[in-house]
Structure formats: C-alpha cells, structure tokens
Design an enzyme around this catalytic site. Structure first.
Site, mmCIF file in Angstrom:
data_model
loop_
_atom_site.group_PDB
_atom_site.id
_atom_site.type_symbol
_atom_site.label_atom_id
_atom_site.label_comp_id
_atom_site.label_asym_id
_atom_site.label_seq_id
_atom_site.Cartn_x
_atom_site.Cartn_y
_atom_site.Cartn_z
ATOM 1 N N HIS A 141 1.028 -1.384 -0.160
ATOM 2 C CA HIS A 141 -0.056 0.049 -0.010
ATOM 3 C C HIS A 141 0.998 1.033 0.043
ATOM 4 O O HIS A 141 1.975 1.140 0.360
ATOM 5 C CB HIS A 141 -0.950 -0.060 1.503
ATOM 6 C CG HIS A 141 -2.114 -0.966 1.111
ATOM 7 N ND1 HIS A 141 -2.011 -2.205 1.516
ATOM 8 C CD2 HIS A 141 -3.459 -0.601 0.565
ATOM 9 C CE1 HIS A 141 -3.270 -2.793 1.261
ATOM 10 N NE2 HIS A 141 -3.966 -1.817 0.748
ATOM 11 N N LYS A 145 -0.502 4.930 4.691
ATOM 12 C CA LYS A 145 -1.489 3.861 5.261
ATOM 13 C C LYS A 145 -0.880 3.614 6.832
ATOM 14 O O LYS A 145 0.015 3.464 7.108
ATOM 15 C CB LYS A 145 -1.334 2.694 4.478
ATOM 16 C CG LYS A 145 -2.565 1.574 5.065
ATOM 17 C CD LYS A 145 -2.982 0.353 4.293
ATOM 18 C CE LYS A 145 -3.707 -0.475 4.921
ATOM 19 N NZ LYS A 145 -4.939 -0.009 5.280
HETATM 20 P P1 NAD Z 1 -7.507 9.177 4.697
HETATM 21 O O1 NAD Z 1 -6.688 9.375 5.893
HETATM 22 O O2 NAD Z 1 -6.904 10.037 3.389
HETATM 23 O O3 NAD Z 1 -8.765 9.981 4.960
HETATM 24 C C1 NAD Z 1 -9.319 9.753 6.235
HETATM 25 C C2 NAD Z 1 -10.212 10.992 6.599
HETATM 26 O O4 NAD Z 1 -11.083 10.823 7.876
HETATM 27 C C3 NAD Z 1 -9.483 12.123 6.909
HETATM 28 O O5 NAD Z 1 -9.939 13.305 5.903
HETATM 29 C C4 NAD Z 1 -9.667 12.490 8.428
HETATM 30 O O6 NAD Z 1 -9.453 13.568 8.769
HETATM 31 C C5 NAD Z 1 -11.230 11.882 8.441
HETATM 32 N N1 NAD Z 1 -11.678 11.476 9.871
HETATM 33 C C6 NAD Z 1 -10.936 11.134 10.828
HETATM 34 N N2 NAD Z 1 -11.719 11.026 11.995
HETATM 35 C C7 NAD Z 1 -13.000 11.340 11.389
HETATM 36 C C8 NAD Z 1 -14.114 11.551 12.310
HETATM 37 N N3 NAD Z 1 -14.356 11.175 13.396
HETATM 38 N N4 NAD Z 1 -15.133 12.183 11.358
HETATM 39 C C9 NAD Z 1 -14.937 12.280 10.226
HETATM 40 N N5 NAD Z 1 -13.868 12.375 9.575
HETATM 41 C C10 NAD Z 1 -12.673 11.916 10.295
HETATM 42 O O7 NAD Z 1 -7.510 7.764 4.652
HETATM 43 P P2 NAD Z 1 -8.058 6.920 3.301
HETATM 44 O O8 NAD Z 1 -7.092 6.494 2.308
HETATM 45 O O9 NAD Z 1 -9.335 7.583 2.883
HETATM 46 O O10 NAD Z 1 -8.715 5.619 4.263
HETATM 47 C C11 NAD Z 1 -9.646 5.716 5.265
HETATM 48 C C12 NAD Z 1 -10.031 4.582 5.790
HETATM 49 O O11 NAD Z 1 -10.515 3.592 4.899
HETATM 50 C C13 NAD Z 1 -8.582 3.666 6.400
HETATM 51 O O12 NAD Z 1 -9.283 2.898 7.583
HETATM 52 C C14 NAD Z 1 -8.454 2.605 5.062
HETATM 53 O O13 NAD Z 1 -7.646 1.595 5.358
HETATM 54 C C15 NAD Z 1 -9.547 2.501 4.687
HETATM 55 N N6 NAD Z 1 -9.894 2.140 3.439
HETATM 56 C C16 NAD Z 1 -10.931 0.918 3.179
HETATM 57 C C17 NAD Z 1 -11.116 0.555 1.828
HETATM 58 C C18 NAD Z 1 -12.176 -0.579 1.737
HETATM 59 O O14 NAD Z 1 -12.578 -0.922 0.214
HETATM 60 N N7 NAD Z 1 -12.868 -1.064 2.704
HETATM 61 C C19 NAD Z 1 -10.449 1.058 0.780
HETATM 62 C C20 NAD Z 1 -9.498 2.183 0.972
HETATM 63 C C21 NAD Z 1 -9.172 2.622 2.232
#
Ligand code: NAD
Length: 252
Positions: A141, A145
C-alpha cells in the site's frame, strides 16, 4: 438515495463524493470531516463540507471511510451505514456488532468486487491444497497507510485459516526478523510493503514442494472501492437491521 459521506477530505472521501455526484441515483445530502480539517467549509456539489456528524441523520445512508474512533462516533448518528474503515480492535468490533442491533450496516475491509471474488478463490485453493502448501500473503500500500497488515490481507487469511482448520490468531505471523527458525507447517505469513502511492495490492502464495500457486489482486484506482461501497448502499436500503458483509451484498 440520500448519501452522507464521513471523512470527506480524505482520499476515499473525495473519491466517494465524486462517485456520488456523477451518478443520478444518488443525492449528496451531507459530507463532513473532523473540525480543523482543511476540507471543512469547501463546497462540493450543492453543499459545504461540515464538521458535525449529526448531519448524517438526514441521509438514508452514511458511508464512512475514516478512522476507527471516527466510525464509532459516527454510527451514533446514522440511519444505515456502509463502513470501509479498517484497523478496528476486538472491542471496537464488538461495539459495531452492538450498534447493528438497531441499524443496518455493511462492513468490509475491501469493497472492490474483485477482491471479494479473491476471498472465494483463496478459500477454494486452501481446501484443495490442504496442509502441504505454505501460505504467505504479501500486501502493498501507499506510504500514508496507518494500519498493518491491511484489513484485506487479514480478510484473505481468515477463510484460508478456516478451510485449513487453524486459528488465524495462533497461525498468523506478521513479518519475520532474525533467527526465527524453519517455517512451521501451520503458520500463515502476512507481510506488509509500504511505498509511494500504491493503491493496494494483495498476493497470495500457496507454496508446495515442486510447485506453487500465486494469485494477485491489484487495485488500480480508489474508484473501485467507491463503486463497491455505493453498490452496498443500494443493497442496504432493502435490508433490516444487522451487520452484513460484502459477501452478502454480492450473494457469494
Ligand atoms: P485518509 O487519511 O486519506 O482519510 C481519512 C479521513 O477521515 C481524513 O480526512 C480524516 O480527517 C477523516 N476523519 C478522521 N476521523 C474522523 C471523524 N471522526 N469524522 C469524520 N472524519 C474523520 O484515509 P483513506 O485512505 O481515505 O482511508 C480511510 C480508511 O478507509 C482507512 O481505514 C483505510 O484503511 C480504509 N480503506 C478501506 C477501503 C475498503 O474498500 N474498505 C478502501 C480504501 C481505504
């Protein structure tokens, strides 16, 4: 369908907002991030990104790709929820199961349809090959991450462990260093690579004596996760309260 997006300023949040705005089946009812996020106040579609999760109550479904603490707070305000966040502890998972007694939810470590097909392939291969083949999972990744191994690597390892009648807690080995001795027959290796902007790659190896099987899933853009999450949201609208998986959505 009215959709709320949590983590609106994040990589997945931004991709989800684009996907919602591009599809007439959906209306972007609200989008929010944490107070202080640079995304708060920005205009997207006809709305402004806010910082109050209570706004999610106005939407049919909340799609949450944030952080575990964020997801646990946000589920207090949602009418239905699609959870893509990964890295939950056992007690956090319990809290989600508890919340599923009052609202419908789909939770998946990976919403890409191809990955969900890979879970089935992994389980089938393990069942056919049995204990004579060493199982190793390598995930890669992007450098940003936060959690390791990835939720998807664990979700691939689970059906393999089950098919081989092993407990993943006991058999899972996350990385190796030093004189660790010969590989045991039972262990399931989980190795994490973090580099640059890799969206997500998972390789499963079944290594025998004289042959090995490998299969790889590569996510080429985050759009695949957003499409899967929206597919789950549409499916969820017809479901009663409870905790569902992407396997349920895809009827696998
Ligand atoms: P990122 O860090 O780019 O985005 C996360 C966002 O969430 C940030 O803008 C942060 O400020 C915000 N955030 C944190 N706490 C919050 C809250 N209490 N309320 C609202 N917003 C809040 O991360 P990302 O790459 O977008 O990934 C986010 C999550 O999704 C991770 O856990 C990642 O592993 C997961 N993910 C899952 C999949 C899937 O298919 N299930 C795919 C990609 C990423």
């Amino acid at each position: 369908m009215k959709v709320a997006i949590a983590g609106a300023g994040g990589r997945m949040g931004r991709t989800l907002i684009e996907a919602v705005l591009a599809d007439r089946e959906f209306v972007l009812a609200c989008a929010f991030d944490v107070p202080g996020s640079p995304a708060v106040g920005q205009e997207v579609g006809n709305i402004r990104i806010g910082s109050d999760p209570k706004a999610a109550a106005a939407a049919d479904v909340l799609i949450d790709f944030t952080r575990p603490e964020g997801t646990l707070e946000n589920l207090r305000h949602a009418r239905a929820m699609v959870i893509g966040t990964t890295g939950f502890s056992q007690s956090q998972k319990k809290a989600i199961e508890e919340a599923a007694k009052r609202l419908p939810m789909v939770m998946a470590a990976n919403f890409a349809v191809g990955v969900n097909a890979a879970y089935k392939l992994a389980e089938t291969a393990a069942r056919i090959l049995g204990d004579g083949y060493d199982v190793e999972i390598i995930e890669a990744h992007h450098r940003f991450k936060k959690d390791a191994p990835s939720g998807t690597a664990l979700a691939l390892a689970e059906p393999i462990a089950k098919a081989l009648k092993r407990s993943l807690d006991a058999a899972g080995v996350c990385g190796r260093k030093g004189i660790v001795g010969e590989r045991t027959k039972e262990e399931i290796g989980l190795l994490s690579v973090r580099a640059g902007d890799i969206v997500g790659e998972h390789t499963v190896i079944f290594g025998g004596l004289g042959e090995r099987i490998e299969f790889i899933h590569r996510a080429q853009s985050r759009e695949t996760f957003a499409r899967g999450a929206l597919r789950a949201a549409v499916w969820l609208a017809k479901q009663k309260k409870g905790l569902y998986s992407m396997q349920d959505v895809l009827e696998l």
